[in-house]
Design a protein around this motif. Structure first.
Motif, short mmCIF file in Angstrom:
data_model
loop_
_atom_site.label_atom_id
_atom_site.label_comp_id
_atom_site.label_asym_id
_atom_site.label_seq_id
_atom_site.Cartn_x
_atom_site.Cartn_y
_atom_site.Cartn_z
N ILE A 1 2.56 -2.15 9.39
CA ILE A 1 2.11 -1.02 10.30
C ILE A 1 3.14 -0.71 11.15
O ILE A 1 3.29 0.47 11.53
CB ILE A 1 1.00 -1.50 11.19
CG1 ILE A 1 -0.34 -2.28 10.39
CG2 ILE A 1 0.19 -0.31 11.97
CD1 ILE A 1 -1.42 -2.67 11.21
N GLU B 1 -5.05 -5.89 2.72
CA GLU B 1 -4.14 -4.80 3.19
C GLU B 1 -4.89 -3.56 2.97
O GLU B 1 -4.82 -2.67 3.97
CB GLU B 1 -3.07 -4.72 2.05
CG GLU B 1 -2.14 -3.96 2.27
CD GLU B 1 -0.72 -4.12 1.46
OE1 GLU B 1 0.20 -3.03 1.72
OE2 GLU B 1 -0.60 -4.93 0.49
N LYS B 2 -5.74 -3.37 2.11
CA LYS B 2 -6.36 -2.02 2.06
C LYS B 2 -7.77 -1.86 2.90
O LYS B 2 -7.69 -0.86 3.67
CB LYS B 2 -7.17 -1.82 0.58
CG LYS B 2 -7.83 -0.21 0.42
CD LYS B 2 -8.53 -0.10 -0.98
CE LYS B 2 -9.04 1.14 -0.92
NZ LYS B 2 -10.06 1.24 -2.42
N GLY C 1 -4.76 -1.83 6.42
CA GLY C 1 -4.58 -0.27 6.20
C GLY C 1 -5.04 0.70 7.23
O GLY C 1 -5.03 2.02 7.29
N HIS C 2 -6.31 0.04 7.94
CA HIS C 2 -6.99 1.02 8.89
C HIS C 2 -6.28 0.99 10.41
O HIS C 2 -6.74 1.54 11.32
CB HIS C 2 -8.40 0.51 8.92
CG HIS C 2 -9.03 0.70 8.01
ND1 HIS C 2 -9.49 2.39 7.31
CD2 HIS C 2 -9.72 0.23 6.98
CE1 HIS C 2 -10.06 2.22 6.36
NE2 HIS C 2 -10.12 0.92 5.95
N ASP D 1 -11.47 5.10 11.09
CA ASP D 1 -10.82 3.79 10.78
C ASP D 1 -11.34 2.66 11.42
O ASP D 1 -11.67 1.72 10.75
CB ASP D 1 -9.22 3.89 10.84
CG ASP D 1 -8.62 4.90 9.91
OD1 ASP D 1 -8.56 4.25 8.65
OD2 ASP D 1 -7.88 6.03 10.21
#
Length: 260
Positions: A38, A105-106, A110-111, A142
């Motif tokens: 990130i 990860e997604k 990812g959020h 998110d």
């Protein structure tokens, strides 16, 4: 204000052998995942503004990208690569994904925005420390997506939990599986509040965080914390200790020890 809700699920039997407490995985991901991934993505918001001003100890993290942080990360990656470790973060996410049966990860990393705040409030609840955390997400949507993922995993593992609501925000009350402790049943409270995943180990502390978001004084209003917190893109973390707050926190324990 438009309500920010979390999904409701049918109640099932509580499993007492859950291998992973998912809410702790979400909190850990803010520190572990953020540093490796990130940091390059950026994000908005300040989780410190979600933490009530009345703290004994607080730590705030900012892994959002900057030239200095990216250079430090590249150096660490270079050291790891020389040691034969080529994709540290990918390996971590893949292993967590296997354990949780999801695309970690997604669906999680990812959020996240790369910011977080963790604190112990200056008053225990009975003899239980009130621990709170705000994990920054990239947007309100998110944060809600992270909580939906949490609810899906808890439901899939047949972890009993209750959907509750305070003000404009709904949240989950998640008992820790197993027998009650001498202090009673331990319950985690977690929900999406604006662009953060908010966690507390008591309901009173969770509501206090919502009240802080709604306008009560936050950690940012503490002059000593504000003075300690250094601005700049090279700062990863700020650790804050309140002498007055810590004394108030330990006073009940000192009184108990003196009476024993």
């Amino acid at each position: 204000m438009e309500e920010q809700t979390v999904p409701a699920y049918p109640k099932g039997r509580t499993s007492k052998t859950v291998p992973v407490i998912v809410v702790l995985i979400l909190i850990a991901a803010a520190a572990l995942g953020a540093y490796f991934l990130i940091a390059r993505a950026g994000g908005a918001g300040d989780p410190a503004s979600f933490i009530p001003q009345e703290v004994a100890i607080a730590v705030t993290l900012d892994f959002r990208g900057s030239a200095e942080k990216n250079a430090a990360m590249d150096f660490i990656h270079g050291v790891l690569k020389d040691a034969g470790v080529k994709e540290t973060e990918k390996d971590l996410f893949n292993e967590l994904g296997k354990q949780l049966k999801m695309d970690f990860e997604k669906d999680v990393v990812g959020h996240l925005s790369g910011t977080a705040a963790l604190a112990i409030l200056n008053e225990p609840s009975g003899m239980l420390p009130q621990i709170v955390a705000a994990i920054g997400a990239r947007s309100d949507g998110d944060a809600s997506a992270l909580i939906k993922t949490l609810g899906d995993k808890l439901n899939a593992n047949k972890v009993g939990f209750e959907l509750k609501k305070y003000d404009d925000f709904s949240y989950y009350a998640i008992p820790i599986p197993g027998p009650a402790t001498p202090l009673g049943q331990i319950v985690n409270y977690v929900g999406a509040v604006k662009n953060c995943v908010v966690y507390a180990d008591t309901e009173a502390a969770y509501k206090k965080m919502v009240d802080t978001v709604k306008g009560k004084p936050s950690l940012l209003a503490d002059k000593n914390y504000a003075k300690l917190r250094k601005p700049g893109t090279a700062v990863y973390a700020t650790a804050y200790y309140s002498g007055e707050g810590f004394y108030k926190f330990v006073s009940p324990y000192l009184a108990l020890a003196a009476a024993a």
